[in-house]
Design an enzyme around this catalytic site. Structure first.
Site: not given
Ligand code: ASP
Length: 348
Positions: A213, A242, A265
């Site tokens: 990410t 999600v 994470g």
């Protein structure tokens, strides 16, 4: 745990959160700072060649440089966060935009969020499959809709109305992410063979231990902070899953009176603890400094539940913290004195 200095609390009271009383302390005039991450994970140095490590560092460096140019020219923290994340989204090395991971059924579903610490405005999107730069759609939700979180087709219909760049799903295909999905699926099968038992679900146990990410937090010369995060989620995730990224307060949060935070994470751990908002709450209620707040939430509470990942955080005077519970987190920062740092692993 370090209490925030008294002058800092006075500064926050006097200068943040209320634009009518806002003043910039003399020594903050013209100062800006920025931090980024490209994901955390249990990274082993030997798993990346020197060339690969250099490629990550170069990509982080160029995103950081672009973001800091915007801030140096008087741009807002929201502008810097969006532009920086767009660069990382366009880079196939990271799990966001072009380099997004695959769901179990072979799609790319992207989540993103952005928050403006000046006024607590925020926007987020989840599960989009055709948006080249999810962070820009999140910003559009923040600025052009009366809502905060739009998902899937609804988010994409809004994107079309707003003229946001649309791509075919094939744009997100990268061989290395596809191979990671196949490995994860294989791992699941192997586990099934070894145990001899049929697992209730293999979909809820993603194998990827590198969370790629991307995120950015920034302080602009006007004294405002912002945060943004963008992700493809977890390899082999169930479709419709999600994570924390678009959940305001979990993976992304910004408030001038406390701090701006972007997390990376295993999203479920970050949602459970509401990590980003909890860091801000430590500053607000326990009146500790940024580093102590991050340490107590990430290095203690998150660790206690065996949570894997980390965050980047900044406050109104440009303090930066980048804690993580994994062996590495791809990260970079430029502080108020212009000092640049780029690192991939733990610093000893
Ligand atoms: N936090 C993201 C999620 O759980 C994954 C990541 O950080 O790479 O969706």
């Amino acid at each position: 745990m370090k209490k925030a200095p008294f002058w800092f609390l006075l500064f926050l009271l006097a200068s943040c959160g209320d634009s009518t009383t806002k003043q910039t302390t003399p020594d903050m005039k013209g100062k800006y700072a920025i931090a980024i991450h490209g994901g955390a994970g249990n990274l082993v140095k030997m798993n990346l060649t020197n060339e690969e490590q250099e490629a990550y560092k170069t990509a982080l460096d160029s995103a950081l440089t672009e973001g800091s140019k915007i801030l140096a020219n008087g741009g807002t923290s929201v502008d810097a966060v969006e532009a920086t994340i767009r660069i990382l989204e366009d880079c196939p090395l990271f799990n966001a935009g072009k380099g997004a991971v695959f769901t179990h059924d072979g799609h790319n579903e992207l989540d993103a969020a952005i928050m403006n610490g000046e006024n607590l405005e925020c926007g987020a999107i989840a599960g989009v499959r055709h948006i080249k730069n999810p962070i820009s759609l999140a910003r559009r939700v923040m600025e052009k809709s009366e809502f905060i979180l739009l998902q899937s087709e609804g988010a994409e219909e809004f994107a079309r109305e707003q003229g946001i760049e649309w791509v075919d799903t094939s744009y997100f295909f990268t061989q290395h992410r596809w191979d990671q999905l196949q490995e994860a699926i294989e791992d699941d099968k192997t586990e099934l063979d070894h145990s001899g038992k049929k697992k209730a679900s293999t979909l809820s146990k993603p194998r990827e231990e590198k969370f790629g990410t991307v995120g950015c937090v920034a302080l602009d010369v006007h004294g405002n902070i912002a945060a943004g995060t963008s992700t493809g989620g977890l390899t082999n995730k169930r479709y419709g899953r999600v994570g924390d990224t678009p959940i305001i307060g979990s993976g992304t949060y910004a408030d001038n009176t406390t701090c701006a935070v972007s997390c990376t994470g295993k999203g479920e751990d970050f949602i459970r603890l509401n990590v980003a908002h909890d860091i801000a709450s430590m500053i607000r209620y326990a009146q500790v400094d940024l580093q102590s707040a991050c340490d107590s939430v990430v290095m203690k509470k998150l660790k206690d539940i065996k949570g894997r990942g980390g965050c980047i955080a900044i406050d109104c005077v440009g303090n930066i913290a980048m804690p993580f519970t994994t062996t590495g987190m791809f990260r970079g920062s430029i502080d108020v004195n212009g000092e640049k740092k780029i690192a991939l692993y733990e610093e000893k």
